[in-house]
Structure formats: C-alpha cells, structure tokens
Design a protein around this motif. Structure first.
Motif, PDB file in Angstrom:
ATOM      1  N   ASN A 194      -6.954  -8.451  -3.382  1.00 25.03           N
ATOM      2  CA  ASN A 194      -7.342  -7.418  -4.346  1.00 25.03           C
ATOM      3  C   ASN A 194      -7.517  -6.060  -3.675  1.00 25.03           C
ATOM      4  O   ASN A 194      -7.183  -5.019  -4.257  1.00 25.03           O
ATOM      5  N   PHE A 195      -8.032  -6.081  -2.442  1.00 27.63           N
ATOM      6  CA  PHE A 195      -8.182  -4.833  -1.703  1.00 27.63           C
ATOM      7  C   PHE A 195      -6.811  -4.230  -1.413  1.00 27.63           C
ATOM      8  O   PHE A 195      -6.598  -3.020  -1.576  1.00 27.63           O
ATOM      9  N   LEU A 196      -5.878  -5.078  -0.988  1.00 26.70           N
ATOM     10  CA  LEU A 196      -4.517  -4.618  -0.739  1.00 26.70           C
ATOM     11  C   LEU A 196      -3.919  -4.014  -2.009  1.00 26.70           C
ATOM     12  O   LEU A 196      -3.337  -2.917  -1.974  1.00 26.70           O
ATOM     13  N   ASN A 197      -4.049  -4.710  -3.112  1.00 25.53           N
ATOM     14  CA  ASN A 197      -3.510  -4.204  -4.378  1.00 25.53           C
ATOM     15  C   ASN A 197      -4.114  -2.842  -4.732  1.00 25.53           C
ATOM     16  O   ASN A 197      -3.418  -1.943  -5.208  1.00 25.53           O
ATOM     17  N   GLU A 198      -5.404  -2.709  -4.475  1.00 22.45           N
ATOM     18  CA  GLU A 198      -6.099  -1.451  -4.772  1.00 22.45           C
ATOM     19  C   GLU A 198      -5.553  -0.308  -3.927  1.00 22.45           C
ATOM     20  O   GLU A 198      -5.315   0.799  -4.414  1.00 22.45           O
ATOM     21  N   LYS A 199      -5.326  -0.579  -2.639  1.00 21.30           N
ATOM     22  CA  LYS A 199      -4.861   0.462  -1.727  1.00 21.30           C
ATOM     23  C   LYS A 199      -3.429   0.883  -2.035  1.00 21.30           C
ATOM     24  O   LYS A 199      -3.078   2.065  -1.937  1.00 21.30           O
ATOM     25  N   VAL A 200      -2.594  -0.073  -2.412  1.00 25.04           N
ATOM     26  CA  VAL A 200      -1.221   0.263  -2.797  1.00 25.04           C
ATOM     27  C   VAL A 200      -1.232   1.046  -4.110  1.00 25.04           C
ATOM     28  O   VAL A 200      -0.485   2.022  -4.283  1.00 25.04           O
ATOM     29  N   ALA A 201      -2.107   0.631  -5.031  1.00 20.77           N
ATOM     30  CA  ALA A 201      -2.226   1.336  -6.311  1.00 20.77           C
ATOM     31  C   ALA A 201      -2.702   2.772  -6.099  1.00 20.77           C
ATOM     32  O   ALA A 201      -2.308   3.678  -6.855  1.00 20.77           O
ATOM     33  N   ASP A 202      -3.539   2.987  -5.085  1.00 22.93           N
ATOM     34  CA  ASP A 202      -3.991   4.353  -4.777  1.00 22.93           C
ATOM     35  C   ASP A 202      -2.792   5.274  -4.550  1.00 22.93           C
ATOM     36  O   ASP A 202      -2.775   6.420  -5.026  1.00 22.93           O
ATOM     37  N   LEU A 203      -1.807   4.782  -3.818  1.00 23.98           N
ATOM     38  CA  LEU A 203      -0.618   5.588  -3.538  1.00 23.98           C
ATOM     39  C   LEU A 203       0.182   5.849  -4.815  1.00 23.98           C
ATOM     40  O   LEU A 203       0.541   6.995  -5.120  1.00 23.98           O
ATOM     41  N   GLU A 204       0.469   4.788  -5.566  1.00 23.21           N
ATOM     42  CA  GLU A 204       1.271   4.970  -6.772  1.00 23.21           C
ATOM     43  C   GLU A 204       0.558   5.862  -7.781  1.00 23.21           C
ATOM     44  O   GLU A 204       1.184   6.742  -8.399  1.00 23.21           O
ATOM     45  N   GLY A 227      -8.844   7.838  13.963  1.00 26.61           N
ATOM     46  CA  GLY A 227      -9.801   7.590  12.890  1.00 26.61           C
ATOM     47  C   GLY A 227     -10.654   6.369  13.118  1.00 26.61           C
ATOM     48  O   GLY A 227     -11.554   6.071  12.334  1.00 26.61           O
ATOM     49  N   GLY A 228     -10.376   5.628  14.211  1.00 20.91           N
ATOM     50  CA  GLY A 228     -11.187   4.461  14.551  1.00 20.91           C
ATOM     51  C   GLY A 228     -10.404   3.161  14.601  1.00 20.91           C
ATOM     52  O   GLY A 228     -10.957   2.096  14.325  1.00 20.91           O
ATOM     53  N   VAL A 229      -9.117   3.232  14.969  1.00 19.44           N
ATOM     54  CA  VAL A 229      -8.260   2.039  15.082  1.00 19.44           C
ATOM     55  C   VAL A 229      -8.379   1.202  13.796  1.00 19.44           C
ATOM     56  O   VAL A 229      -8.747   0.027  13.826  1.00 19.44           O
ATOM     57  N   ILE A 230      -8.097   1.834  12.687  1.00 25.11           N
ATOM     58  CA  ILE A 230      -8.168   1.163  11.385  1.00 25.11           C
ATOM     59  C   ILE A 230      -6.839   0.468  11.112  1.00 25.11           C
ATOM     60  O   ILE A 230      -5.784   1.110  11.070  1.00 25.11           O
ATOM     61  N   VAL A 231      -6.888  -0.839  10.929  1.00 25.46           N
ATOM     62  CA  VAL A 231      -5.699  -1.633  10.648  1.00 25.46           C
ATOM     63  C   VAL A 231      -5.670  -1.921   9.147  1.00 25.46           C
ATOM     64  O   VAL A 231      -6.519  -2.644   8.632  1.00 25.46           O
ATOM     65  N   PRO A 232      -4.719  -1.346   8.416  1.00 24.07           N
ATOM     66  CA  PRO A 232      -4.644  -1.603   6.973  1.00 24.07           C
ATOM     67  C   PRO A 232      -4.381  -3.084   6.695  1.00 24.07           C
ATOM     68  O   PRO A 232      -3.930  -3.828   7.574  1.00 24.07           O
ATOM     69  N   PRO A 233      -4.644  -3.541   5.478  1.00 28.30           N
ATOM     70  CA  PRO A 233      -4.418  -4.957   5.156  1.00 28.30           C
ATOM     71  C   PRO A 233      -2.953  -5.352   5.323  1.00 28.30           C
ATOM     72  O   PRO A 233      -2.046  -4.531   5.166  1.00 28.30           O
ATOM     73  N   ILE A 234      -2.725  -6.618   5.656  1.00 24.76           N
ATOM     74  CA  ILE A 234      -1.375  -7.133   5.892  1.00 24.76           C
ATOM     75  C   ILE A 234      -0.502  -6.897   4.658  1.00 24.76           C
ATOM     76  O   ILE A 234      -0.903  -7.196   3.531  1.00 24.76           O
ATOM     77  N   GLY A 235       0.688  -6.357   4.881  1.00 19.56           N
ATOM     78  CA  GLY A 235       1.612  -6.084   3.797  1.00 19.56           C
ATOM     79  C   GLY A 235       1.509  -4.688   3.223  1.00 19.56           C
ATOM     80  O   GLY A 235       2.336  -4.285   2.396  1.00 19.56           O
ATOM     81  N   TYR A 236       0.524  -3.925   3.651  1.00 19.24           N
ATOM     82  CA  TYR A 236       0.264  -2.599   3.094  1.00 19.24           C
ATOM     83  C   TYR A 236       1.457  -1.662   3.275  1.00 19.24           C
ATOM     84  O   TYR A 236       1.916  -1.022   2.322  1.00 19.24           O
ATOM     85  N   HIS A 237       1.980  -1.568   4.490  1.00 14.62           N
ATOM     86  CA  HIS A 237       3.039  -0.594   4.748  1.00 14.62           C
ATOM     87  C   HIS A 237       4.315  -0.929   3.991  1.00 14.62           C
ATOM     88  O   HIS A 237       4.972  -0.033   3.441  1.00 14.62           O
ATOM     89  N   ALA A 238       4.682  -2.204   3.958  1.00 15.25           N
ATOM     90  CA  ALA A 238       5.909  -2.599   3.251  1.00 15.25           C
ATOM     91  C   ALA A 238       5.808  -2.286   1.762  1.00 15.25           C
ATOM     92  O   ALA A 238       6.760  -1.777   1.147  1.00 15.25           O
ATOM     93  N   ARG A 239       4.659  -2.555   1.177  1.00 14.20           N
ATOM     94  CA  ARG A 239       4.504  -2.279  -0.252  1.00 14.20           C
ATOM     95  C   ARG A 239       4.442  -0.778  -0.526  1.00 14.20           C
ATOM     96  O   ARG A 239       4.954  -0.309  -1.555  1.00 14.20           O
TER      97      ARG A 239
END
Length: 454
Positions: A194-204, A227-239
């Motif tokens: 759900n977090f991943l979906n939210e972050k991708v939705a932020d972009l769209e 920014g603190g070595v923040i690793v986005p959720p798996i699949g974030y960049h591809a989506r």
C-alpha cells in the motif's frame, strides 16, 4: 613547506562548502594531509578509516601510483584542450567506454565538471529538446522531498532537502516535490504494498494536477544519498518509469552517487532497479575522486529529436572532457575491471548491510538502512524515528567526535551518520569499521543519558 599557520589561513581565507556563519573564522577542522587504501592521515599522522569515502567517490581507494602516473603522463602530453572548438582522443575514448557500460541506448556523453553541472546539463537539455519539438511550455521538473541533486542554481532548485533551502534563492516555479518515499514513515499498520502504491500515485497525481503538457521530467536518485540513504520500496522506480512513459514525461536517473560501483554495478538504474532512463547523470566515482568530472548521458532517442535542427545547445564548461580527468577516468575503469571491484562489492555488500543492521540494538538508533556499500544510521534521543528532533545537530557532531578519536571518520548529517567507504574495503575492515561506529554510538548514547539527567 611551512604549514604551521595553516589553521589560521583556513579560517581566514578558505570559505568551505556549507559554511556555518555562526562559527565563521573560528573552526577547528581536521586537516587531511595524506591517504592510503581506505585510510586518511591527519595533520597529527593518525590513520583514520574513511567512512564516507570522501564524498561517496573514492571507489578504488587512495594512493594509487598508476592513477597518478596516468594523470601525469596525460598532463605532460596535453594538459588542456578547448572542447568548444576542438576534440581530444583521451576524452573521446572515455566517452566511448562510458557509453559501452551505460544501459540501453544511452550513448551520448556530455562531460561536465561534477554532479551539480551534470544535473544542470540534463535539465537544460530537456528544456532545449522541448523547445525544438514545439513544446516550450513543457518545462516543470518533478523531484522528491529529501532529494539532493546539487548546489548550482538549477540543481539546487530541484533538490528537496528542506534545510539546504532555507537561505538561498531558487527557481520556485521550476520544480514540484513529491512526499517522502522513506518506508520508515509509512502510516502505522500500512503494508509495504500500500505504501508503494501511494508513492507511485503521488507521481501520477502530480503529473495530472500540473498538466502532462507542462511536465518535462521526473528526476530521481535510485537511492536518495545525501537525504539519508533512503531506499524506496521495491518496484518503485519501474512503476514510476511506466507512469512517466504514460504521460510523455522523461525520466532522469541521478546516479552521481550510485554509478561506478557503489551498488556493485557500473550503473544501478537497470542492473539493480530494472529501468532504462532517458538520461543518467554521474560524477564522483567516475574518477574515484582523483580529478573533478561529471557527465550527463543522453539516450539516442532524445538526440534523434534534435539532430539536424538549426539550433545550438549553448550549454558547456571550460573543462568539459578535460584530458587529465578523462585519463583518470579511463585508468579508474581499468583498475575496477582488472581487480574485479564490482564483483567484490557484491560479495562484501551483504556483510556491510548485516553489520549495519546490528546497530539497531543501540538505544539511540532509530533506523539503519542502506544498499550495497551505502548505509545510514538515524538516531534520536529516545530511539523513535517519529520523535521530534531533539539535540539533532549535537547528536551527529557527538557521533563524529567519538568515532574520530577511535580512528573512524563518519559523515554526520544532522542526526544521521552516513557511510560509503572505498569499494576496496575488505570484510575484516568492514567489521572493524562497524566496531568503532558501535563504540561511538554507545558513547553518544551514554552522553545523552547523562545530560538528560541534569
């Protein structure tokens, strides 16, 4: 050379990056006067493990005689050429070697002086292309909170580190910032999916709200480094790439930190995150810090849109393709491949990450995160990442002090401690480095306990 007055000269004449005005002229900085392997040597002759790897850049380590010889030979033969009117075989060779290792059709290398100018170049090219293809209104750049893309005007304008933006002007109409992608701050009870979906939705949602006809590009570090070595959720960049393709928005992957081996590959975009961006920016590790250089690598598809047009891309730098820097870059690639340093990073990276996670046992550690040979320890007074920052700068400075006196340099970023050592670091050296960091964190925790009791 007499350096007895160096401290005074430093305070009187050397205006440092991110200089705090409150202590201007009264700083007591450590002088680094030598280095070898993964170690720095200070003015007292003490050896310190270089935890930050300079500024994320010393991939092959210090004191490489063959690197110095390659640079010296190039300087003897040709120290400089004007990239505006001429060319040079060393720079052309380096461009070719970069293109061979970049993903997909990213075959066009625009050399810059560092990461900031690489990002500036990428943005200017995006705007230039849109002007030429009849879309002059398509200029907005979408970035993210906690992103860092540089300190030149355009690069700083698309950087989202709040505290870096307090006192300097920026192009406020250029950038739109998405909310934090750090999984640490997802809503309590929220699943990773759900977090991943939210972050991708932020972009769209941002593209739709701004109007796809106005949005030129999305710029993203694969891992938000400063920014603190923040690793986005798996699949974030591809989506996110799929969203960009849907709305004809270009994807700029800022690999100033992650390229040239930090995650065990020449470039992380495709090899680690499964994307082929339109533009990649890089710097730092491309010469292992031995000489300043950066690049914006542009896809054939984008170049095809402007090729043959009656127009000039009037962007460039006196030192674009500098031959001595290019010679350093070529030797850097040779050493990395000959010594199988990329393979080494993939082998020792799990050890680094395991040691990093063990630090969660310490009271003040609120989070420990990273990938490859990148790591961040985030601290708070009570170990809760959602607590209001208290004594934030003091915590970072104290960890820095406690570690340095034990033989380790770290990079304090407010209440965080960032590590990105030279890629040649061994497993035993990783364990030693984290043992020192543990002692530094425990000493800082004890210090916090004492002052809290007062």
């Amino acid at each position: 050379m007499d350096n007895s007055n160096a401290k005074q000269w430093d305070n009187d004449h050397f205006l440092h990056p991110w200089e705090g005005m409150e202590a201007l002229g009264e700083n007591d900085r450590t002088f680094i006067e030598g280095a070898s392997g993964i170690h720095l040597i200070n003015e007292k002759g003490e050896r310190l493990i270089d935890g930050p790897g300079g500024m994320w850049c010393t991939q092959i380590g210090y004191g490489r005689a063959e690197m110095a010889e390659a640079m010296a030979e190039q300087a003897r033969n040709l120290a400089y050429f004007s990239p505006f009117n001429n060319t040079n075989s060393t720079a052309a060779h380096f461009a070719r070697e970069i293109a061979k290792r970049a993903p997909g059709d990213l075959n066009n290398v625009f050399f810059t002086t560092g990461g900031s100018t690489a990002v500036d170049t990428a943005i200017r090219f995006v705007h230039f292309r849109n002007n030429l293809v009849g879309r002059p209104e398509k200029k907005k750049i979408i970035s993210r909170q906690k992103a860092y893309h540089g300190s030149t005007y355009l690069a700083a304008s698309v950087s989202g580190k709040e505290r870096d933006r307090l006192w300097l002007d920026k192009a406020d109409d250029l950038a739109h910032f998405l909310p934090n992608v750090n999984p640490l701050y997802r809503t309590p009870g929220q699943s990773d999916e759900n977090f991943l979906n939210e972050k991708v939705a932020d972009l769209e949602n941002a593209i739709v709200a701004l109007g796809p006809e106005n949005v030129a590009a999305f710029i993203a570090e694969p891992v938000l480094a400063s920014g603190g070595v923040i690793v986005p959720p798996i699949g974030y960049h591809a989506r996110c790439l799929n969203i960009c393709r849907k709305y004809d928005v270009l994807y700029i992957s800022d690999e100033v930190v992650t390229a040239f081996g930090r995650l065990g590959h020449w470039f992380a975009s495709e090899a680690v995150f499964g994307i082929q961006p339109d533009i990649i920016t890089c710097a730092k590790g491309m010469t292992s810090g031995y000489a300043p250089m950066g690049a914006a690598i542009i896809s054939d598809r984008l170049i095809a849109d402007v090729a043959g047009k009656d127009a000039t891309f009037s962007n460039g730098y006196t030192y674009s393709g500098h031959p001595v820097s290019a010679a350093a870059g070529l030797k850097n690639i040779e050493i990395i491949e000959r010594e199988k340093i990329l393979e080494h990073v993939r082998e020792v990276g799990p050890v680094f990450q395991d040691q990093l996670q063990q630090l969660r046992q310490i009271d003040i550690v609120a989070d420990a995160r990273g990938m490859g040979l990148m790591g961040c320890v985030q601290c708070s007074v009570d170990g809760d990442p959602r607590s209001e920052l208290g004594r934030d700068y003091e915590i970072g400075s104290r960890i820095d002090m406690e570690c340095q006196k034990r033989g380790l340099l770290v990079r304090p970023v407010i209440n965080m401690c960032v590590l990105s050592p030279p890629l040649i670091i061994s497993k035993s050296e990783i364990e030693h480095m984290f043992a020192i960091l543990r002692e530094g964190l425990e000493a800082t925790s004890e210090w916090l306990g004492k002052i809290s009791d007062r």
